[in-house]
Write a protein that holds these residues in place. Structure first.
Motif, PDB file in Angstrom:
ATOM      1  N   ASN A 180      -0.491  -9.241   2.637  1.00 23.55           N
ATOM      2  CA  ASN A 180      -0.178  -9.791   1.105  1.00 23.55           C
ATOM      3  C   ASN A 180       1.367 -10.309   0.903  1.00 23.55           C
ATOM      4  O   ASN A 180       1.405 -10.804  -0.413  1.00 23.55           O
ATOM      5  N   THR A 202       0.193  -3.391   5.773  1.00 24.21           N
ATOM      6  CA  THR A 202      -0.140  -4.431   6.889  1.00 24.21           C
ATOM      7  C   THR A 202       1.664  -5.026   7.232  1.00 24.21           C
ATOM      8  O   THR A 202       1.852  -5.410   8.302  1.00 24.21           O
ATOM      9  N   GLY A 203       2.251  -5.209   6.326  1.00 29.88           N
ATOM     10  CA  GLY A 203       3.400  -6.284   6.430  1.00 29.88           C
ATOM     11  C   GLY A 203       4.382  -5.301   6.904  1.00 29.88           C
ATOM     12  O   GLY A 203       4.702  -4.128   6.683  1.00 29.88           O
ATOM     13  N   ALA A 240      -6.317  -1.528  -1.174  1.00 38.58           N
ATOM     14  CA  ALA A 240      -7.632  -1.570  -1.286  1.00 38.58           C
ATOM     15  C   ALA A 240      -8.116  -0.784  -0.050  1.00 38.58           C
ATOM     16  O   ALA A 240      -8.874   0.221  -0.173  1.00 38.58           O
ATOM     17  N   ASN A 274      -5.393  -9.532  -5.220  1.00 34.18           N
ATOM     18  CA  ASN A 274      -5.519  -9.186  -3.763  1.00 34.18           C
ATOM     19  C   ASN A 274      -6.337 -10.092  -2.852  1.00 34.18           C
ATOM     20  O   ASN A 274      -6.847 -10.942  -3.424  1.00 34.18           O
ATOM     21  N   GLU A 275      -6.310 -10.076  -1.532  1.00 27.20           N
ATOM     22  CA  GLU A 275      -7.015 -10.496  -0.777  1.00 27.20           C
ATOM     23  C   GLU A 275      -8.359 -10.064  -0.818  1.00 27.20           C
ATOM     24  O   GLU A 275      -8.678  -8.864  -0.964  1.00 27.20           O
ATOM     25  N   SER A 311       0.771  -1.299   0.126  1.00 27.96           N
ATOM     26  CA  SER A 311      -0.026   0.028   0.008  1.00 27.96           C
ATOM     27  C   SER A 311       0.836   1.172  -0.121  1.00 27.96           C
ATOM     28  O   SER A 311       0.436   2.366  -0.557  1.00 27.96           O
ATOM     29  N   SER A 350      -1.675  -4.555  -2.881  1.00 27.32           N
ATOM     30  CA  SER A 350      -2.487  -3.883  -1.744  1.00 27.32           C
ATOM     31  C   SER A 350      -3.081  -2.969  -2.209  1.00 27.32           C
ATOM     32  O   SER A 350      -2.834  -2.485  -3.332  1.00 27.32           O
TER      33      SER A 350
HETATM   34  N1  GLU Z   1      -5.329  -6.625   1.366  1.00 24.50           N
HETATM   35  C1  GLU Z   1      -4.861  -5.328   2.052  1.00 24.50           C
HETATM   36  C2  GLU Z   1      -5.482  -4.174   1.202  1.00 24.50           C
HETATM   37  O1  GLU Z   1      -5.552  -4.431  -0.268  1.00 24.50           O
HETATM   38  C3  GLU Z   1      -3.576  -5.079   2.271  1.00 24.50           C
HETATM   39  C4  GLU Z   1      -2.898  -6.192   2.891  1.00 24.50           C
HETATM   40  C5  GLU Z   1      -1.191  -5.910   3.094  1.00 24.50           C
HETATM   41  O2  GLU Z   1      -1.139  -4.655   2.961  1.00 24.50           O
HETATM   42  O3  GLU Z   1      -0.543  -6.683   3.360  1.00 24.50           O
HETATM   43  O4  GLU Z   1      -5.682  -2.929   1.578  1.00 24.50           O
END
Ligand code: GLU
Length: 419
Positions: free
Chosen positions: A154, A218-219, A57, A139-140, A17, A55
């Motif tokens: 991610n 996140t990571g 979203a 993406n998740e 992100s 990432s």
């Molecule tokens: N899937 C989350 C997003 O798109 C991010 C997860 C991550 O930053 O690892 O915001």
């Protein structure tokens, strides 16, 4: 003159992100995104197959809703993800369209791959897109995943994606050039680590970021190391490099293509690589070499059991049983080898396997040695543990299988490296 055809690779590029959204102003980093898009399109035109794991979203959703901080309520985060994912993919689509490059959106939750057929479907779909010359952007599916079934970050999702499709390279793009022995922002003596061939022997301090990453992502480095371990186990060379310089990917890939195929020994490879990085022939990065072929996880099913599924409980087995499960002509897991059962789980769920050690009193302190999908529930196994398979029927009143887990449903990671 005949030109030698350059090797083409399958490459997963993970973009966090913070590469896409400015952590302070929350504005999209459009210049950096354009640079990423130009780089990836060039790689595609060179014939490589590229998958982006992106990432952003939640960060894009925060921007739309003008939020300063990420909410803590799960449903609010999920709502933001559903607002932001459209914006994110829309922007990627606009930029790639300028380059005449088609993309496809792939949103995954762990639940989607809980069934092996569905896991293989996901793999086949991504491969089909790659064969069509399209760039899947994964993406998740944050909007639907709840914490128990989340990939979580991610970095992990990108390593699972790379393992699933047997990629050659995974690029983890981040805000430092490479892995350091300590946090270079707080420790001026932190040294860069250029090549890692035995990840389990790595001695670095990643505590400073606690794996938490930035306010938008996140990571941190911790999740990158976990991802690198997972990917290299399945034969994917993993590279950490600077996300603000996406063209580093092009430089690194063309350096790999120019390498002398006769360089065989790991020591020789490491020496050349370190020298070329220090001589600035290639950009600074950390390269995690994949395991030698004979120790890699080659089977899809084994990789899926170890990394696609989430474990629910634990089976403690005796040492003799562990030996039988891991020898060349592997046995299945029988009730006789089970010493203890921890937790609650149903049949067909994935459980952790640990080996009893008389010197360790608390079973939670035992290290996981593998994972399996079980034929019986936790309560059923509690009743039949230690017994012969022929006794299952008289104890339970039925016997669905002589095995707690068939050998095809047992998976052990590659053994730790021996120095
Ligand atoms: N899937 C989350 C997003 O798109 C991010 C997860 C991550 O930053 O690892 O915001």
């Amino acid at each position: 003159m005949t030109s030698v055809k350059k090797k083409q690779f399958t490459i997963v590029v993970k973009i966090g992100s913070s590469s896409l959204v400015d952590a302070t102003t929350r504005e999209p980093r459009i210049a950096n995104m354009s640079h990423i898009v130009e780089t990836i399109t060039k790689l595609r035109r060179q014939g490589h197959k590229i998958i982006i794991v992106s990432s952003g979203a939640i960060a894009f959703g925060m921007k739309v809703m003008k939020l300063e901080r990420k909410p803590t309520k799960l449903s609010a985060i999920q709502a933001l993800a559903s607002i932001g994912q459209g914006r994110l993919i829309g922007l990627f689509n606009d930029l790639f369209r300028q380059m005449d490059q088609t993309i496809a959106q792939v949103l995954i939750t762990r639940n989607d791959i809980i069934d092996y057929t569905q896991y293989k479907n996901a793999k086949n779909t991504i491969n089909e897109l790659l064969d069509m010359g399209i760039i899947p952007i994964v993406n998740e599916n944050d909007t639907l995943s709840v914490s128990e079934i989340k990939f979580g970050d991610n970095d992990t999702l990108s390593a699972i994606t790379a393992g699933m499709i047997h990629a050659d390279y995974l690029f983890l793009m981040t805000d430092v050039e490479c892995l350091y022995t300590d946090n270079p922002r707080t420790d001026p003596n932190a040294k860069p680590i250029l090549v890692v061939d035995k990840i389990d022997e790595l001695n670095v301090n990643t505590n400073d970021d606690g794996g938490a990453g930035t306010n938008v992502g996140t990571g941190g480095m911790t999740t990158k190391l976990i991802a690198a371990g997972l990917a290299t186990n399945v034969g994917v060379t993993t590279i950490i490099t600077l996300s603000s310089q996406p063209h580093y990917i092009l430089d690194i890939v063309s350096h790999i293509q120019s390498q002398d195929k006769d360089v065989v020994s790991i020591e020789e490879q490491i020496n050349i690589l370190q020298k070329d990085i220090l001589d600035k022939k290639i950009p600074l990065h950390t390269r995690f070499l994949s395991l030698p072929q004979d120790t890699q996880i080659r089977s899809d099913k084994r990789f899926w059991i170890l990394h696609g599924l989430k474990t629910r409980g634990t089976l403690i087995i005796d040492k003799g049983c562990f030996k039988a499960l891991t020898r060349r002509d592997r046995a299945g897991l029988l009730p006789a080898g089970i010493v203890d059962v921890i937790g609650t789980f149903h049949e067909n769920e994935c459980v952790s396997i640990k080996v009893k050690d008389d010197d360790i009193e608390n079973p939670n302190d035992l290290i996981e040695v593998g994972q399996c999908r079980v034929n019986y529930t936790a309560n059923e196994i509690r009743l039949i543990k230690g017994h012969k398979s022929q006794e299952i029927e008289s104890i339970l009143g039925y016997a669905d299988s002589e095995y707690i887990a068939h050998r095809d449903n047992l998976a052990f990671p590659p053994p730790p490296s021996s120095s």
